[in-house]
Design an enzyme around this catalytic site. Structure first.
Site, PDB file in Angstrom:
ATOM      1  CB  CYS A   1      -0.954   0.083   1.329  1.00  0.00           C
ATOM      2  SG  CYS A   1      -2.286   1.029   1.111  1.00  0.00           S
TER       3      CYS A   1
ATOM      4  CB  CYS B   1      -4.064   1.556  -1.325  1.00  0.00           C
ATOM      5  SG  CYS B   1      -2.434   1.618  -1.721  1.00  0.00           S
TER       6      CYS B   1
ATOM      7  CB  CYS C   1       6.233  -2.066  -8.786  1.00  0.00           C
ATOM      8  SG  CYS C   1       4.510  -1.631  -8.009  1.00  0.00           S
TER       9      CYS C   1
END
Length: 164
Positions: A12, A88, A96
């Site tokens: 998250c 989320c 990422c």
């Protein structure tokens, strides 16, 4: 059957509520089948007190839970992650890091309970609802024959769970 525990990372943005709740829930429900972590792209540095309260209400341990950066899991000494779940929407949309190995990933977005304003009862309800939603998704994941599904089928099933 897959006898080696699988490493799971819940991500998250702040790593203070949703990913922490998911970490504690899977750690409890998955037992020795999983080693569970959570992290944030921009960790706030502390676990939300209401998340800890909800975990205690659910009789789950809270020791060792901490807000941390996802960069801890990109280091050479970090465990190789088998599953990554974003919980989320903002973290799901971020670029990422490159994860070692080829983890299976799915987005299991839930509303941020920490963003709920109002009285104590309303905020408590938001955290409890989030925990129960994550618990149900984890239970559905645990019901899958993980050791029998190939990566593509498993990705599909985990994605579907996140849509529920």
């Amino acid at each position: 059957m897959h006898s080696t525990p699988r490493n799971v990372l819940f991500i998250c943005t702040g790593n203070s509520a949703r990913s922490i709740l998911a970490e504690a829930l899977l750690r409890h429900l998955g037992g020795e089948r999983f080693i569970v972590y959570s992290a944030g792209s921009q960790p706030v540095g502390a676990v939300h007190p209401m998340a800890l309260n909800i975990l205690r209400e659910l009789h789950l341990p809270t020791e060792g839970l901490r807000s941390k950066s996802w960069h801890e899991f990109t280091q050479a000494e970090a465990p190789v992650i088998d599953f990554i779940f974003t919980v989320c929407d903002s973290a799901a949309g971020e670029t990422c890091p490159i994860w070692p190995g080829q983890p299976i990933s799915a987005h299991w977005g839930v509303a941020d309970p920490a963003a709920v304003t109002g009285d104590e009862h309303l905020r408590h309800r938001a955290f409890l609802d989030t925990a129960l939603t994550l618990k149900r998704r984890i239970e559905l994941m645990l019901a899958l024959p993980l050791h029998k599904l190939d990566a593509l089928a498993l990705t599909h099933e985990l994605h579907n769970i996140g849509q529920s």
